[in-house]
Scaffold this motif. Structure first.
Motif, PDB file in Angstrom:
ATOM      1  N   MET A  64       0.833  -1.209   0.000  1.00  0.00           N
ATOM      2  CA  MET A  64       0.000   0.000   0.000  1.00  0.00           C
ATOM      3  C   MET A  64       0.864   1.254   0.000  1.00  0.00           C
ATOM      4  N   ALA A  65       1.948   1.252   0.759  1.00  0.00           N
ATOM      5  CA  ALA A  65       2.841   2.410   0.801  1.00  0.00           C
ATOM      6  C   ALA A  65       3.493   2.638  -0.558  1.00  0.00           C
ATOM      7  N   LEU A  66       3.899   1.564  -1.230  1.00  0.00           N
ATOM      8  CA  LEU A  66       4.484   1.706  -2.563  1.00  0.00           C
ATOM      9  C   LEU A  66       3.473   2.282  -3.555  1.00  0.00           C
ATOM     10  N   PHE A  67       2.226   1.821  -3.501  1.00  0.00           N
ATOM     11  CA  PHE A  67       1.195   2.372  -4.372  1.00  0.00           C
ATOM     12  C   PHE A  67       0.929   3.841  -4.045  1.00  0.00           C
ATOM     13  N   ALA A  68       0.987   4.202  -2.771  1.00  0.00           N
ATOM     14  CA  ALA A  68       0.783   5.597  -2.390  1.00  0.00           C
ATOM     15  C   ALA A  68       1.917   6.476  -2.923  1.00  0.00           C
ATOM     16  N   VAL A  69       3.152   5.976  -2.868  1.00  0.00           N
ATOM     17  CA  VAL A  69       4.283   6.732  -3.418  1.00  0.00           C
ATOM     18  C   VAL A  69       4.136   6.877  -4.927  1.00  0.00           C
ATOM     19  N   ALA A  70       3.729   5.822  -5.601  1.00  0.00           N
ATOM     20  CA  ALA A  70       3.515   5.890  -7.050  1.00  0.00           C
ATOM     21  C   ALA A  70       2.409   6.880  -7.383  1.00  0.00           C
ATOM     22  N   MET A  71       1.336   6.883  -6.586  1.00  0.00           N
ATOM     23  CA  MET A  71       0.240   7.819  -6.803  1.00  0.00           C
ATOM     24  C   MET A  71       0.723   9.261  -6.637  1.00  0.00           C
ATOM     25  N   LEU A  72       1.506   9.510  -5.571  1.00  0.00           N
ATOM     26  CA  LEU A  72       2.018  10.863  -5.351  1.00  0.00           C
ATOM     27  C   LEU A  72       2.971  11.293  -6.464  1.00  0.00           C
ATOM     28  N   ALA A  73       3.790  10.381  -6.955  1.00  0.00           N
ATOM     29  CA  ALA A  73       4.687  10.703  -8.067  1.00  0.00           C
ATOM     30  C   ALA A  73       3.885  11.041  -9.322  1.00  0.00           C
ATOM     31  N   SER A  74       2.813  10.286  -9.590  1.00  0.00           N
ATOM     32  CA  SER A  74       1.969  10.569 -10.747  1.00  0.00           C
ATOM     33  C   SER A  74       1.287  11.925 -10.610  1.00  0.00           C
ATOM     34  N   LEU A  75       0.787  12.223  -9.413  1.00  0.00           N
ATOM     35  CA  LEU A  75       0.157  13.524  -9.185  1.00  0.00           C
ATOM     36  C   LEU A  75       1.158  14.656  -9.338  1.00  0.00           C
ATOM     37  N   LEU A  76       2.362  14.445  -8.857  1.00  0.00           N
ATOM     38  CA  LEU A  76       3.396  15.472  -8.974  1.00  0.00           C
ATOM     39  C   LEU A  76       3.779  15.701 -10.429  1.00  0.00           C
ATOM     40  N   SER A  77       3.911  14.621 -11.206  1.00  0.00           N
ATOM     41  CA  SER A  77       4.245  14.801 -12.619  1.00  0.00           C
ATOM     42  C   SER A  77       3.069  15.415 -13.383  1.00  0.00           C
ATOM     43  N   ALA A  78       1.836  15.085 -13.023  1.00  0.00           N
ATOM     44  CA  ALA A  78       0.682  15.715 -13.669  1.00  0.00           C
ATOM     45  C   ALA A  78       0.647  17.206 -13.356  1.00  0.00           C
ATOM     46  N   LEU A  79       0.940  17.551 -12.114  1.00  0.00           N
ATOM     47  CA  LEU A  79       0.994  18.965 -11.747  1.00  0.00           C
ATOM     48  C   LEU A  79       2.102  19.681 -12.506  1.00  0.00           C
ATOM     49  N   SER A  80       3.237  19.007 -12.647  1.00  0.00           N
ATOM     50  CA  SER A  80       4.359  19.583 -13.380  1.00  0.00           C
ATOM     51  C   SER A  80       3.991  19.819 -14.848  1.00  0.00           C
ATOM     52  N   ILE A  81       3.338  18.858 -15.464  1.00  0.00           N
ATOM     53  CA  ILE A  81       2.929  19.002 -16.870  1.00  0.00           C
ATOM     54  C   ILE A  81       1.920  20.135 -17.015  1.00  0.00           C
ATOM     55  N   PHE A  82       0.960  20.208 -16.097  1.00  0.00           N
ATOM     56  CA  PHE A  82      -0.050  21.273 -16.142  1.00  0.00           C
ATOM     57  C   PHE A  82       0.601  22.643 -15.987  1.00  0.00           C
ATOM     58  N   LEU A  83       1.487  22.778 -14.999  1.00  0.00           N
ATOM     59  CA  LEU A  83       2.131  24.071 -14.778  1.00  0.00           C
ATOM     60  C   LEU A  83       3.092  24.428 -15.904  1.00  0.00           C
ATOM     61  N   ALA A  84       3.766  23.433 -16.489  1.00  0.00           N
ATOM     62  CA  ALA A  84       4.662  23.691 -17.611  1.00  0.00           C
ATOM     63  C   ALA A  84       3.870  24.178 -18.821  1.00  0.00           C
TER      64      ALA A  84
END
Length: 150
Positions: free
Chosen positions: A31-51
């Motif tokens: 579950m912790a690994l999936f949560a880290v993957a989810m946060l990484a995906s959200l961070l990259s989505a935010l990065s793409i949106f802001l870029a």
């Protein structure tokens, strides 16, 4: 949980209990690994949106600044936590005393204001007290630095 473990030890079911705890711990790791993957995906989505909105360089600089601020806040938290327990206890005591003094002052405010309305000369008392405290504080600070003026 400790009581359950003691009970299982007494009844002889400790092996099954520990196996279940290991499976549960394994599931928590997944579950912790999936949560880290989810946060990484959200961070990259935010990065793409802001870029897309502000530009790649501005977004990268923004992420760097936010990361630096988070690093600085974490460092400050580490410095505060690493203080000696006695110092933390002294700070806690000072905060408690300040809170009690504040509550006391607010609860006595109507009585004090009524008395001051009757006798205007009582307004000098806090001014004199604050001045005396300031002078006392300056002298004790000067003495604690090691400089002797007398």
């Amino acid at each position: 949980m400790v009581l359950q473990l003691i009970t299982k030890l007494i009844t002889g079911e400790a092996g099954a209990y520990m196996a279940r705890l290991k499976r549960l711990a394994g599931l928590y790791v997944v579950m912790a690994l999936f949560a880290v993957a989810m946060l990484a995906s959200l961070l990259s989505a935010l990065s793409i949106f802001l870029a897309d909105r502000f530009g790649a360089l501005e977004t990268a600089l923004g992420f760097a600044v936010v990361s630096f601020l988070l690093l600085l806040a974490t460092w400050i938290a580490v410095v505060i936590v690493r203080r000696p327990p006695r110092k933390r206890a002294d700070d806690r005591l000072q905060r408690d005393i300040a809170a009690i003094a504040g509550v006391t002052a607010l609860s006595n405010a109507p009585l004090l204001l009524g008395t001051v309305k009757k006798r205007k000369s009582l307004l000098l008392v806090p001014v004199i007290a604050a001045g005396g405290w300031g002078i006392w504080r300056a002298i004790t600070t000067y003495r604690s630095r090691g400089d002797r003026w007398y």
